[in-house]
Design a protein around this motif. Sequence first.
Motif, PDB file in Angstrom:
ATOM      1  N   ARG A  28     -60.714  45.764 -17.448  1.00  0.00           N
ATOM      2  CA  ARG A  28     -59.541  45.395 -16.653  1.00  0.00           C
ATOM      3  C   ARG A  28     -58.880  46.628 -16.043  1.00  0.00           C
ATOM      4  O   ARG A  28     -58.396  46.596 -14.921  1.00  0.00           O
ATOM      5  CB  ARG A  28     -58.536  44.631 -17.506  1.00  0.00           C
ATOM      6  N   LEU A  29     -58.864  47.715 -16.812  1.00  0.00           N
ATOM      7  CA  LEU A  29     -58.223  48.943 -16.351  1.00  0.00           C
ATOM      8  C   LEU A  29     -58.923  49.531 -15.127  1.00  0.00           C
ATOM      9  O   LEU A  29     -58.276  49.993 -14.195  1.00  0.00           O
ATOM     10  CB  LEU A  29     -58.202  49.971 -17.488  1.00  0.00           C
ATOM     11  N   ILE A  30     -60.247  49.491 -15.095  1.00  0.00           N
ATOM     12  CA  ILE A  30     -60.995  50.148 -14.009  1.00  0.00           C
ATOM     13  C   ILE A  30     -61.400  49.203 -12.885  1.00  0.00           C
ATOM     14  O   ILE A  30     -61.992  49.644 -11.899  1.00  0.00           O
ATOM     15  CB  ILE A  30     -62.247  50.875 -14.558  1.00  0.00           C
ATOM     16  N   ASP A  31     -61.091  47.925 -13.003  1.00  0.00           N
ATOM     17  CA  ASP A  31     -61.553  46.928 -12.022  1.00  0.00           C
ATOM     18  C   ASP A  31     -61.308  47.300 -10.565  1.00  0.00           C
ATOM     19  O   ASP A  31     -62.184  47.116  -9.740  1.00  0.00           O
ATOM     20  CB  ASP A  31     -60.918  45.561 -12.291  1.00  0.00           C
ATOM     21  N   GLY A  32     -60.168  47.824 -10.216  1.00  0.00           N
ATOM     22  CA  GLY A  32     -59.873  48.099  -8.814  1.00  0.00           C
ATOM     23  C   GLY A  32     -60.282  49.469  -8.320  1.00  0.00           C
ATOM     24  O   GLY A  32     -60.033  49.801  -7.164  1.00  0.00           O
ATOM     25  N   LEU A  33     -60.918  50.265  -9.161  1.00  0.00           N
ATOM     26  CA  LEU A  33     -61.264  51.633  -8.773  1.00  0.00           C
ATOM     27  C   LEU A  33     -62.566  51.672  -7.966  1.00  0.00           C
ATOM     28  O   LEU A  33     -63.483  50.896  -8.232  1.00  0.00           O
ATOM     29  CB  LEU A  33     -61.417  52.515 -10.014  1.00  0.00           C
ATOM     30  N   PRO A  34     -62.665  52.606  -7.020  1.00  0.00           N
ATOM     31  CA  PRO A  34     -63.909  52.727  -6.249  1.00  0.00           C
ATOM     32  C   PRO A  34     -65.061  53.238  -7.115  1.00  0.00           C
ATOM     33  O   PRO A  34     -64.843  53.868  -8.155  1.00  0.00           O
ATOM     34  CB  PRO A  34     -63.559  53.728  -5.155  1.00  0.00           C
ATOM     35  N   ALA A  35     -66.273  53.012  -6.674  1.00  0.00           N
ATOM     36  CA  ALA A  35     -67.479  53.324  -7.452  1.00  0.00           C
ATOM     37  C   ALA A  35     -67.566  54.762  -7.941  1.00  0.00           C
ATOM     38  O   ALA A  35     -67.979  55.005  -9.063  1.00  0.00           O
ATOM     39  CB  ALA A  35     -68.721  52.981  -6.644  1.00  0.00           C
ATOM     40  N   GLY A  36     -67.185  55.744  -7.177  1.00  0.00           N
ATOM     41  CA  GLY A  36     -67.354  57.129  -7.598  1.00  0.00           C
ATOM     42  C   GLY A  36     -66.164  57.720  -8.342  1.00  0.00           C
ATOM     43  O   GLY A  36     -66.199  58.882  -8.732  1.00  0.00           O
TER      44      GLY A  36
END
Length: 93
Positions: free
Chosen positions: A42-50
Motif C-alpha cells: 500500500r505504501l509504494i503503490d503510487g510510486l513510479p517503477a524506478g
Amino acid sequence: MSEAETPERHQPDHRVTVEDVRQLMGASTPHFALQLRNRIQRLIDGLPAGDPARVEGEREIARLTELGLSGEVRGHLGEEGLPPLRSVQDPRA
C-alpha cells in the motif's frame, strides 16, 4: 499486529522514502510477514517503477512473501553450523 498504518505516511504531501519502507520491514517475522507485506504494498503503490523506495519495497515484498509462506527454518535445515532444534530432530518432542 494489525495492518493499520501511520497516518502521516499517507498524507498527499508525504514523499515515501526508503526509510519508510525499512521502518515497516524492521520487525518482520514469519507470523507477521504477510501483514507487513500488505502494508509495504500500500505504501509504494503510487510510486513510479524506478523510485528507490519502490525498488526496496518490491524486494522486501518478495522476501516477506517467502518468509510468510515458508516460515522460519532453523538447525540442519536452516543455518549451517546450528544444531537441529529438538522438536525437529526428536519425533517425541
